[in-house]
Design a protein around this motif. Structure first.
Motif, PDB file in Angstrom:
ATOM      1  N   ASN A  63       6.451  -2.074  25.822  1.00  0.00           N
ATOM      2  CA  ASN A  63       7.805  -1.618  25.517  1.00  0.00           C
ATOM      3  C   ASN A  63       8.657  -2.714  24.871  1.00  0.00           C
ATOM      4  N   CYS A  64       8.150  -3.933  24.897  1.00  0.00           N
ATOM      5  CA  CYS A  64       8.914  -5.093  24.405  1.00  0.00           C
ATOM      6  C   CYS A  64       8.036  -5.917  23.471  1.00  0.00           C
ATOM      7  N   PRO A  65       7.723  -5.403  22.281  1.00  0.00           N
ATOM      8  CA  PRO A  65       6.814  -6.125  21.390  1.00  0.00           C
ATOM      9  C   PRO A  65       7.446  -7.402  20.839  1.00  0.00           C
ATOM     10  N   GLY A  66       6.600  -8.374  20.588  1.00  0.00           N
ATOM     11  CA  GLY A  66       7.046  -9.615  19.972  1.00  0.00           C
ATOM     12  C   GLY A  66       7.046 -10.773  20.938  1.00  0.00           C
ATOM     13  N   ASN A  67       7.335 -11.952  20.393  1.00  0.00           N
ATOM     14  CA  ASN A  67       7.354 -13.175  21.190  1.00  0.00           C
ATOM     15  C   ASN A  67       8.684 -13.899  21.083  1.00  0.00           C
ATOM     16  N   ASP A  68       9.702 -13.251  20.565  1.00  0.00           N
ATOM     17  CA  ASP A  68      11.003 -13.897  20.425  1.00  0.00           C
ATOM     18  C   ASP A  68      11.833 -13.701  21.692  1.00  0.00           C
ATOM     19  N   ASN A  69      13.047 -14.231  21.699  1.00  0.00           N
ATOM     20  CA  ASN A  69      13.915 -14.131  22.873  1.00  0.00           C
ATOM     21  C   ASN A  69      14.317 -12.691  23.187  1.00  0.00           C
ATOM     22  N   HIS A  70      14.397 -11.842  22.167  1.00  0.00           N
ATOM     23  CA  HIS A  70      14.735 -10.431  22.401  1.00  0.00           C
ATOM     24  C   HIS A  70      13.661  -9.772  23.264  1.00  0.00           C
ATOM     25  N   ALA A  71      12.402  -9.977  22.862  1.00  0.00           N
ATOM     26  CA  ALA A  71      11.277  -9.396  23.600  1.00  0.00           C
ATOM     27  C   ALA A  71      11.143 -10.025  24.983  1.00  0.00           C
ATOM     28  N   LEU A  72      11.361 -11.336  25.070  1.00  0.00           N
ATOM     29  CA  LEU A  72      11.269 -12.012  26.359  1.00  0.00           C
ATOM     30  C   LEU A  72      12.276 -11.442  27.352  1.00  0.00           C
ATOM     31  N   MET A  73      13.529 -11.297  26.935  1.00  0.00           N
ATOM     32  CA  MET A  73      14.543 -10.745  27.846  1.00  0.00           C
ATOM     33  C   MET A  73      14.196  -9.311  28.229  1.00  0.00           C
ATOM     34  N   CYS A  74      13.716  -8.521  27.289  1.00  0.00           N
ATOM     35  CA  CYS A  74      13.312  -7.141  27.587  1.00  0.00           C
ATOM     36  C   CYS A  74      12.223  -7.130  28.660  1.00  0.00           C
ATOM     37  N   ARG A  75      11.221  -8.008  28.527  1.00  0.00           N
ATOM     38  CA  ARG A  75      10.140  -8.067  29.523  1.00  0.00           C
ATOM     39  C   ARG A  75      10.677  -8.484  30.890  1.00  0.00           C
ATOM     40  N   LEU A  76      11.588  -9.456  30.910  1.00  0.00           N
ATOM     41  CA  LEU A  76      12.155  -9.895  32.189  1.00  0.00           C
ATOM     42  C   LEU A  76      12.954  -8.777  32.857  1.00  0.00           C
ATOM     43  N   VAL A  77      13.721  -8.038  32.066  1.00  0.00           N
ATOM     44  CA  VAL A  77      14.482  -6.897  32.611  1.00  0.00           C
ATOM     45  C   VAL A  77      13.516  -5.853  33.151  1.00  0.00           C
ATOM     46  N   ASN A  78      12.444  -5.573  32.420  1.00  0.00           N
ATOM     47  CA  ASN A  78      11.472  -4.574  32.887  1.00  0.00           C
ATOM     48  C   ASN A  78      10.753  -5.032  34.158  1.00  0.00           C
ATOM     49  N   GLN A  79      10.458  -6.311  34.277  1.00  0.00           N
ATOM     50  CA  GLN A  79       9.862  -6.817  35.515  1.00  0.00           C
ATOM     51  C   GLN A  79      10.831  -6.626  36.684  1.00  0.00           C
ATOM     52  N   TYR A  80      12.099  -6.895  36.436  1.00  0.00           N
ATOM     53  CA  TYR A  80      13.118  -6.729  37.476  1.00  0.00           C
ATOM     54  C   TYR A  80      13.258  -5.250  37.853  1.00  0.00           C
ATOM     55  N   ARG A  81      13.276  -4.371  36.851  1.00  0.00           N
ATOM     56  CA  ARG A  81      13.367  -2.936  37.125  1.00  0.00           C
ATOM     57  C   ARG A  81      12.132  -2.448  37.898  1.00  0.00           C
ATOM     58  N   ALA A  82      10.951  -2.908  37.509  1.00  0.00           N
ATOM     59  CA  ALA A  82       9.717  -2.494  38.185  1.00  0.00           C
ATOM     60  C   ALA A  82       9.731  -2.921  39.648  1.00  0.00           C
ATOM     61  N   ALA A  83      10.284  -4.105  39.918  1.00  0.00           N
ATOM     62  CA  ALA A  83      10.364  -4.583  41.302  1.00  0.00           C
ATOM     63  C   ALA A  83      11.277  -3.690  42.147  1.00  0.00           C
ATOM     64  N   HIS A  84      12.105  -2.897  41.491  1.00  0.00           N
ATOM     65  CA  HIS A  84      13.003  -1.975  42.193  1.00  0.00           C
ATOM     66  C   HIS A  84      12.585  -0.513  41.986  1.00  0.00           C
ATOM     67  N   GLY A  85      11.328  -0.311  41.571  1.00  0.00           N
ATOM     68  CA  GLY A  85      10.772   1.033  41.455  1.00  0.00           C
ATOM     69  C   GLY A  85      11.291   1.846  40.279  1.00  0.00           C
ATOM     70  N   LEU A  86      11.813   1.174  39.238  1.00  0.00           N
ATOM     71  CA  LEU A  86      12.371   1.890  38.085  1.00  0.00           C
ATOM     72  C   LEU A  86      11.433   1.823  36.887  1.00  0.00           C
ATOM     73  N   LYS A  87      11.553   2.817  36.022  1.00  0.00           N
ATOM     74  CA  LYS A  87      10.769   2.849  34.794  1.00  0.00           C
ATOM     75  C   LYS A  87      11.275   1.782  33.827  1.00  0.00           C
ATOM     76  N   PRO A  88      10.387   1.320  32.941  1.00  0.00           N
ATOM     77  CA  PRO A  88      10.796   0.291  31.979  1.00  0.00           C
ATOM     78  C   PRO A  88      11.718   0.869  30.892  1.00  0.00           C
TER      79      PRO A  88
END
Length: 188
Positions: A63-88
């Motif tokens: 859901n967060c393609p790429g290796n730039d800061n935009h994609a990195l923040m998206c992945r971190l948000v999705n990890q945080y959401r997943a830890a709370h049982g939410l969809k990415p």
């Protein structure tokens, strides 16, 4: 009268300890997000190269393609959401353009210490994304640099920003980053 060698050694030791305490204090002030002034700011900024590599998220997220800061923040948000049982959320180019626009505007205004939300945000987002709901998080990492993980934790520590990240209905995210100013726009 000449000072003894022990007195000079003790003086040098105290001076060295004072310098160490000074730099630790400068780091703590910057970590807390407080503005640094004078030589404290200079000392902290000189030791904080803008070319330091950002830590990358361990998990790759389609859901967060790429290796730039935009994609990195998206992945971190999705990890945080997943830890709370939410969809990415999915990184969206059009929403990212809006987040990047506001990050650029804040940077042009040197607004790091007085971040504010765009007065035209609601109208601008409604015009570009009719029928959608949206929320925004904005933060500045200050003179200490910080990076995506640092900003994410600032948002987690703020109830309003945390609520924005944990809203179940969000489907897309836009990330803007200019120097040390980060903006996220969430939409459904």
């Amino acid at each position: 009268m000449r000072p003894s060698m022990n007195a000079m050694k003790n003086s040098d030791l105290c001076c060295g300890m004072l310098v160490v305490v000074f730099f630790i204090g400068a780091g703590w002030i910057g970590y807390m997000g407080w503005p640094l002034h004078g030589s404290i700011a200079l000392a902290a900024e000189q030791s904080n190269s803008p070319n330091l590599p950002q830590a990358r998220a361990v998990i790759q997220d389609p859901n967060c393609p790429g290796n730039d800061n935009h994609a990195l923040m998206c992945r971190l948000v999705n990890q945080y959401r997943a830890a709370h049982g939410l969809k990415p959320v999915r990184l969206d180019k059009a929403v990212t353009r809006e987040a990047q626009y506001w990050s650029d505007q804040l940077n042009r205004q040197n607004a790091c210490w007085s971040l504010y939300h765009d007065n035209n945000y609601q109208a601008r987002m409604r015009a570009r994304f009719p029928g959608r709901r949206f929320r925004e998080n904005a933060a500045c990492s200050g003179s200490m640099g910080g990076g995506a993980s640092f900003i994410l934790h600032k948002w987690i520590d703020s109830s309003g920003h945390r609520e924005n990240m944990l809203t179940p209905e969000w489907k897309t995210i836009g990330v803007g980053v200019t120097r040390n100013i980060w903006v996220i726009d969430f939409t459904n």
